[in-house]
Design an enzyme around this catalytic site. Structure first.
Site, PDB file in Angstrom:
ATOM      1  N   SER A 150      62.012 -82.983  52.559  1.00 21.69           N
ATOM      2  CA  SER A 150      60.601 -82.662  52.433  1.00 21.69           C
ATOM      3  C   SER A 150      60.051 -82.818  51.025  1.00 21.69           C
ATOM      4  O   SER A 150      59.063 -83.512  50.796  1.00 21.69           O
ATOM      5  CB  SER A 150      60.378 -81.230  52.923  1.00 21.69           C
ATOM      6  OG  SER A 150      59.054 -80.851  52.686  1.00 21.69           O
ATOM      7  N   GLU A 151      60.681 -82.181  50.060  1.00 21.32           N
ATOM      8  CA  GLU A 151      60.086 -82.116  48.715  1.00 21.32           C
ATOM      9  C   GLU A 151      60.032 -83.491  48.070  1.00 21.32           C
ATOM     10  O   GLU A 151      59.097 -83.800  47.324  1.00 21.32           O
ATOM     11  CB  GLU A 151      60.904 -81.176  47.815  1.00 21.32           C
ATOM     12  CG  GLU A 151      61.448 -79.980  48.520  1.00 21.32           C
ATOM     13  CD  GLU A 151      60.671 -78.695  48.329  1.00 21.32           C
ATOM     14  OE1 GLU A 151      59.870 -78.626  47.403  1.00 21.32           O
ATOM     15  OE2 GLU A 151      60.873 -77.784  49.133  1.00 21.32           O
TER      16      GLU A 151
END
Ligand code: FES
Ligand code: FES
Length: 951
Positions: A877-878
């Site tokens: 995600s990040e």
């Protein structure tokens, strides 16, 4: 005198008689009151589309449609009338099949909106679908819109008979391996039918005796002494039960937010549950009104008088660290956190830069990015049958929040239970316990169940934001383009409280200049208290600020050296064995593979931009390298439990918080793979998670850690389960056989980062160290067009070539990619929370619409399995929101020669840059920012006064 009116409405095909307040009630109030809670209310002000319904054939946003303007006998179609479990509409099936549902809060509104579109135009183009959603204000903050448009196109094709219904359904893998396939989310069905109960739906159906809370948020100033809070008039208003101020809070009133960084000049920044002596930021809350209804609580909250004595306001890092600024936290200077990064013969940097063939300097600013989840902040608190204070909320740090709240309310953390409600996303802001502490305080004081719902605007002013950054940097290289030295000073404004400041410092110190081979580095990473909104985690935490500095200055140096920015990055990207800026080897780098895969994409984009621009509309291509870590550090760990149930299905329990990112599908996919030998199908795995009383603690949904940490813990539990179930002949015991043989049916699993050798915290004097076990890497290629007459910029395409190991639930991973990139587009071009008057709602704060995010976002994986993560996958995600915004800024330079130093980009900045180009031949950079002390004397001071690092 209140006046009500009876009204007949034909709702979802049935005639129904209702009683309404025509002046006060909105259509969404009335429909939700009769149980049609598929109509979600996000903004409540007509700008997000979550409440869309079809009224007499027209798509309307029901939250702003007053009942006095709804004619009797009107026909209304809601999501409930479009389809339900067992009789899904093709649009609902397509939303499930295309991975269009993440948090799902917007999904009913989108489906109703798409239904209205297809009634009018059965064969829209992708552009027409996007334009329809833009025009009807359907906002999705999770998906980046791409999979939603995919779903509408697929459903339309099926409805026209041009695609088979089979395309709407997931085909289970023939080999039984679900891992790596586009397996649908287990929670998608409830979300596309509007049946999923979010916090607002739970609040709406609370039992009798519930108190409804409303906050008193003065919203007058950013900094002031509180002289008086007068509640007398409000207390006498109808339905008011009690009004709480700080003196009523039973504990310390201080939320725990300690910083154990050895150089921190404030060990425990204080955030009050209810502000007592001072307003430290615009969104501070000074009182909480409890009443018998929401309306009574809100009316009384508006009647509370707050007298303030204004203090000087420090609204940015440079203002707060300027000489003479007052201290914002008691007994601490405003510039309170420092992490140096020193590598090689750093004292020689001025000489190296002088003697290098090329060198550049620049100063950069990134904005206070608001998370803007479509669902705001809604929660409940009560005592459960065991006498535990129970909070139902959107927390993405369930167990950590218990400890943050306990001291403030004078409670034993073991007496606090937190349960996650189905959640309309957060992207990081729900790591803070500040709002649930308010609600919980009301239950502790009154002993009563309490429901607290912020308006979206209150939520926007109350919740934390991404910390804005200010940086000065210099970079040099030799004639061939090899980087020789890097110097940077990077300060971030963390508002008055500093939540998670230590982690932010660490990430900045890792990612500024990452992932390059740079022999000599001097960097300072600094934190300052200000009076603007407080800093909180946000996807990519620390990375976007660091990359704003380093990926911009690298682009400037490539231009100065006359080397293509893609090739310049390739030349300097780390190879296996190279040291990072923290003087330790990069972990599992795969950068050359990324460049190999990206090169044809880059040159194809360059060719497109070269051949398609005009004198007025200039096109350009920009590049950036990005990435992020997996897990939160050396002490990270996770615990899970697998239970064999009487029907031989499996229940998985942990606190993998479902924010819409895909916790449930992650738990499902990993469990299916870990127990593959049992031949389970998805319906035989039950997700029973996110209650701190009943679930093992598997940590926060943060740091792209969940897949790796929970996954490894599931593997541990699965091994124990399989070993117990396995019979001597290789077959497996049933639940009944386990019980008959007195064998366990419940299996705990654990994973701890302690197993990794060589993890060490960053040295507080040099920045040397290696605190994190593995990383994701990516390369962005962005295409933009710049209108040189208006200054408007549009991102027209984005490629992301990435290494996340081996992806698990494919649609969810892609969804994280599209969503993260859409936030990067917004970060670069529109989003901000600086002007509290203008940025109080989603639209004013620049949320990207379906037309602002490019239709062409392509994510390309390289297969690079990680050594010690579940099935070779790490997180994702990040990384998807790390540096994509800088690729857009660099593309603007490529398009028109204007270098962007501050985001979000404005048309004025483009036009000003074009004027400067015309007059002087270059964009004039901003003056270096004042960072609180001279760069080199600060470094000398650090060296002269070393502090002890952590063990
Ligand atoms: S438009 Fe109605 S809730 Fe946002
Ligand atoms: S899925 Fe659209 S807002 Fe979350």
């Amino acid at each position: 005198m209140l006046q009500f009116e009876k009204i007949w409405l034909r709702i979802n095909g049935a005639d129904r008689m209702l009683l309404v307040n025509p002046e006060k009630d909105t259509l969404s109030d009335v429909l939700r009151r009769i149980g049609l809670t598929g109509i979600k209310v996000g903004c409540g002000t007509g700008v997000c589309g979550a409440c869309s319904v079809i009224l007499n054939g027209q798509l309307v946003r029901s939250c702003t449609r007053k009942m006095k303007s709804v004619k009797e006998y009107s026909e209304i179609l809601t999501i409930e009338g479009i389809g339900a479990p067992g009789r899904l509409h093709p649009l609902q099936e397509a939303f499930i099949a295309c991975g269009s549902v993440q948090c799902g809060f917007c999904s009913p509104g989108f489906i109703v909106s798409a239904y209205a579109l297809l009634m009018k135009k059965p064969d829209p183009t992708r552009e027409e679908v996007r334009e329809w959603f833009r025009a009807h204000r359907n906002i999705c903050r999770c998906t980046g819109y791409k999979q939603i448009v995919d779903a509408v196109m697929l459903a339309a094709a099926v409805m026209r008979g041009e695609a088979s219904e089979g395309e709407l359904r997931y085909a289970p893998p023939e080999d039984g391996r679900y891992y790596g396939t586009a397996i649908p989310r287990p929670d998608a069905l409830a979300k596309v039918t509007g049946l999923c109960n979010y916090g607002g739906d739970i609040s709406q159906s609370m039992p009798d005796d519930t108190l409804y809370a409303a906050i008193v948020q003065p919203k007058k100033t950013h900094h002031a002494n509180i002289i008086a809070i007068d509640t007398q008039k409000a207390e006498k208003m109808p339905g008011v039960y009690r009004i709480l101020t700080a003196k009523d809070i039973p504990g310390s009133n201080k939320l725990v937010s300690s910083s154990s960084h050895p150089r921190a000049k404030c060990s425990s920044p204080v955030q009050k549950v209810l502000a007592d002596k001072k307003i430290s930021r615009y969104g501070d809350v000074v009182a909480l009104v409890l009443a018998d209804t929401n309306a009574h609580a809100r009316a009384a909250a508006a009647a509370v008088q707050v007298e303030l004595d204004p203090l000087p306001e420090y609204l940015s890092y440079p203002e707060a660290v300027a000489p003479g600024a007052l201290s914002i936290q008691e007994n601490a200077p405003n510039q309170w956190g420092l992490q140096p990064v020193l590598k090689g013969d750093y004292r020689q940097i001025p000489e190296i830069m002088k003697s290098s063939d090329f060198s550049v300097q620049g100063s950069f600013h990134s904005s206070r990015e608001p998370h803007m989840s479509v669902e705001g902040d809604v929660m409940q608190s009560y005592y459960d049958p065991n006498g535990m204070l129970t909070i139902q909320c959107k927390s993405q740090l369930l167990n950590g929040n218990r400890f943050m709240i306990a001291g403030a309310l004078g409670l034993d953390p073991n007496k606090i239970r937190i349960i996650q409600n189905p959640t309309g996303a957060a992207f990081g802001w729900a790591m803070s316990a500040a709002s649930w502490a308010l609600c919980a305080a009301a239950t502790v004081v009154t002993g009563m169940p309490v429901s607290l719902s912020f308006t979206w605007e209150e939520f926007q002013h109350f919740s934390g934001k991404r910390a804005p950054s200010y940086s000065n940097a210099a970079l040099s290289c030799d004639r061939k383009g090899h980087i020789t030295a890097f110097q940077y000073d990077l300060g971030v404004d963390i508002g008055p409280f500093g939540g998670f400041g230590e982690g932010l410092l660490e990430r900045m110190a890792i990612f500024c200049g990452w992932p390059y081979r740079i022999p000599v580095v001097a960097g300072l990473n600094r934190l300052a208290f200000t009076n603007h909104n407080f800093e909180i985690t946000y996807r990519g935490f620390g990375g976007p600020q660091a990359f704003t500095c380093s990926e911009s200055i690298i682009d400037m140096l490539a231009a100065k050296a006359g080397i293509d920015p893609f090739e310049f990055r390739c030349l300097n990207a780390a190879l296996p064995g190279d040291l990072n800026l923290n003087s330790r080897p990069y972990r599992e780098p795969s950068l050359q593979e990324l460049f190999e895969k990206a090169r044809p994409l880059y040159y194809a984009a360059k060719e497109r931009s070269r051949t398609s621009g005009t004198e007025r509309i200039r096109r350009g291509v920009g590049v950036s390298l990005g990435g992020y870590n997996c897990s939160t550090g050396r002490t990270d760990n996770a615990e899970v439990r697998l239970d064999v149930l009487p029907d031989d299905s499996i229940a998985v329990s942990n606190t993998w918080e479902e924010m819409g990112q895909g916790a449930n599908i992650g738990n499902l996919t990993i469990t299916l793979e870990a127990l593959k030998e049992l031949g389970l199908t998805p319906d035989k795995v039950h997700i029973r998670t996110n209650d701190t009383l009943t679930c093992p603690n598997s940590g926060p949904a943060a740091g792209s850690r969940s897949h790796m940490m929970n996954g490894n813990a599931i593997l541990d539990a699965a091994e124990k389960l399989l070993n117990t179930l396995r019979k001597p002949d290789g077959s497996f015991r049933t639940y009944s056989e386990l019980v008959a043989e007195s064998l366990p049916t419940s299996f705990s699993g654990r994973y701890d980062n302690k197993v990794h050798e060589g993890l060490e915290p960053l040295d507080p004097n040099t920045g040397e160290g290696s605190p994190l076990p593995t990383y994701m890497y990516c390369l962005y290629i962005s295409e933009v067009e710049v209108d040189t007459e208006t200054g408007d910029v549009r991102c027209t395409g984005m490629d992301c070539v990435c290494d996340i190991g081996s992806p698990g639930a494919l649609d969810s991973v892609l969804g994280q990619g599209y969503g993260g990139i859409s936030h990067s587009v917004g970060f670069a071009l529109s989003e901000n929370y600086e002007d509290v008057k203008k940025h109080g709602n989603m639209l004013g704060a620049g949320v990207p619409t379906a037309c602002d995010v490019p239709d062409r976002i392509d994510i390309h994986f390289i297969d690079h399995p990680r050594m010690f993560t579940p099935f070779g996958s790490c997180g994702c995600s990040e990384m998807f929101q790390s540096s994509g915004h800088v690729a857009i800024l660099n593309a603007i330079y490529d398009a028109c020669g204007v270098r962007i130093f501050e985001i979000p980009v404005t048309s004025e900045a483009i036009l000003d840059g074009l004027r400067q180009l015309k007059e002087t031949g270059a964009t004039v950079p901003p003056e270096p920012y004042y960072m609180g002390s001279d760069f080199w004397s600060t470094i000398e001071d650090v060296v002269a006064h070393p502090v002890k690092g952590k063990k």
